[in-house]
Design an enzyme around this catalytic site. Sequence first.
Site, PDB file in Angstrom:
ATOM      1  N   ALA A   1      47.187  38.965  41.016  1.00  0.00           N
ATOM      2  CA  ALA A   1      46.996  39.312  42.434  1.00  0.00           C
ATOM      3  C   ALA A   1      48.327  39.591  43.126  1.00  0.00           C
ATOM      4  O   ALA A   1      48.444  40.533  43.916  1.00  0.00           O
ATOM      5  CB  ALA A   1      46.250  38.193  43.146  1.00  0.00           C
TER       6      ALA A   1
ATOM      7  N   GLY B   1      47.194  32.729  35.872  1.00  0.00           N
ATOM      8  CA  GLY B   1      47.082  34.142  35.510  1.00  0.00           C
ATOM      9  C   GLY B   1      46.509  34.979  36.640  1.00  0.00           C
ATOM     10  O   GLY B   1      46.971  36.097  36.903  1.00  0.00           O
ATOM     11  N   CYS B   2      45.529  34.448  37.314  1.00  0.00           N
ATOM     12  CA  CYS B   2      44.880  35.189  38.404  1.00  0.00           C
ATOM     13  C   CYS B   2      45.832  35.363  39.586  1.00  0.00           C
ATOM     14  O   CYS B   2      45.837  36.407  40.244  1.00  0.00           O
ATOM     15  CB  CYS B   2      43.603  34.483  38.834  1.00  0.00           C
ATOM     16  SG  CYS B   2      42.394  34.378  37.485  1.00  0.00           S
ATOM     17  N   THR B   3      46.648  34.349  39.834  1.00  0.00           N
ATOM     18  CA  THR B   3      47.641  34.442  40.908  1.00  0.00           C
ATOM     19  C   THR B   3      48.707  35.473  40.552  1.00  0.00           C
ATOM     20  O   THR B   3      49.068  36.315  41.379  1.00  0.00           O
ATOM     21  CB  THR B   3      48.272  33.064  41.187  1.00  0.00           C
ATOM     22  OG1 THR B   3      47.222  32.156  41.565  1.00  0.00           O
ATOM     23  CG2 THR B   3      49.306  33.140  42.287  1.00  0.00           C
TER      24      THR B   3
ATOM     25  N   LYS C   1      39.197  33.267  38.360  1.00  0.00           N
ATOM     26  CA  LYS C   1      39.170  32.219  39.383  1.00  0.00           C
ATOM     27  C   LYS C   1      40.391  32.298  40.289  1.00  0.00           C
ATOM     28  O   LYS C   1      41.507  32.440  39.820  1.00  0.00           O
ATOM     29  CB  LYS C   1      39.124  30.856  38.684  1.00  0.00           C
ATOM     30  CG  LYS C   1      38.864  29.667  39.572  1.00  0.00           C
ATOM     31  CD  LYS C   1      38.621  28.459  38.701  1.00  0.00           C
ATOM     32  CE  LYS C   1      38.458  27.188  39.487  1.00  0.00           C
ATOM     33  NZ  LYS C   1      37.403  27.170  40.468  1.00  0.00           N
TER      34      LYS C   1
END
Length: 160
Positions: free
Chosen positions: A50, A45-47, A40
């Site tokens: 990325a 974690g995704c940030t 998401k």
Amino acid sequence: MSIPNAGQECPDFALPESDGSIVTKASLKGRAFVLYFYPKDDTSGCTTEAIEFTALIRQFEALGVSVFGVSPDSVQKHCRFRDKHDLKVHLLADEDKNLLQAFGVWAEKSMYGRKYWGVERTTALIDADGRVVRVWQKVKAGGHAAEVLEAAQSFKSPQA
């Protein structure tokens, strides 16, 4: 579907990118690429993942390796995520979950005893012929981009 093994063909795909274009497996023929699947936009974690891929994007590009983040979020969410964090990776929207399912990363998960469907953080390095070179499963976001870059360097070096 199950996660492809090294040497197997990358599943076909055609997904919209945050810049409005459609990226297909065929359009990437002759170029190595990374597909990193994440749950998401704009979560911790995704940030982290990325931002770490963005920090290394020039090194990936110098190797001729494109980097694509894939999640079930919409193009609009990807644009907000990209702009908020000044991301340089390509973000692909798989709202229908076709590529996520083809890669076997759309899976039943459990948190606090509640079961739900979501993306298992996974990364695949694909060669210029469209074959899987390596897959990382159940990825921990921090430090992962550097590990993928190292694999891309060793994979690319015999051809350099």
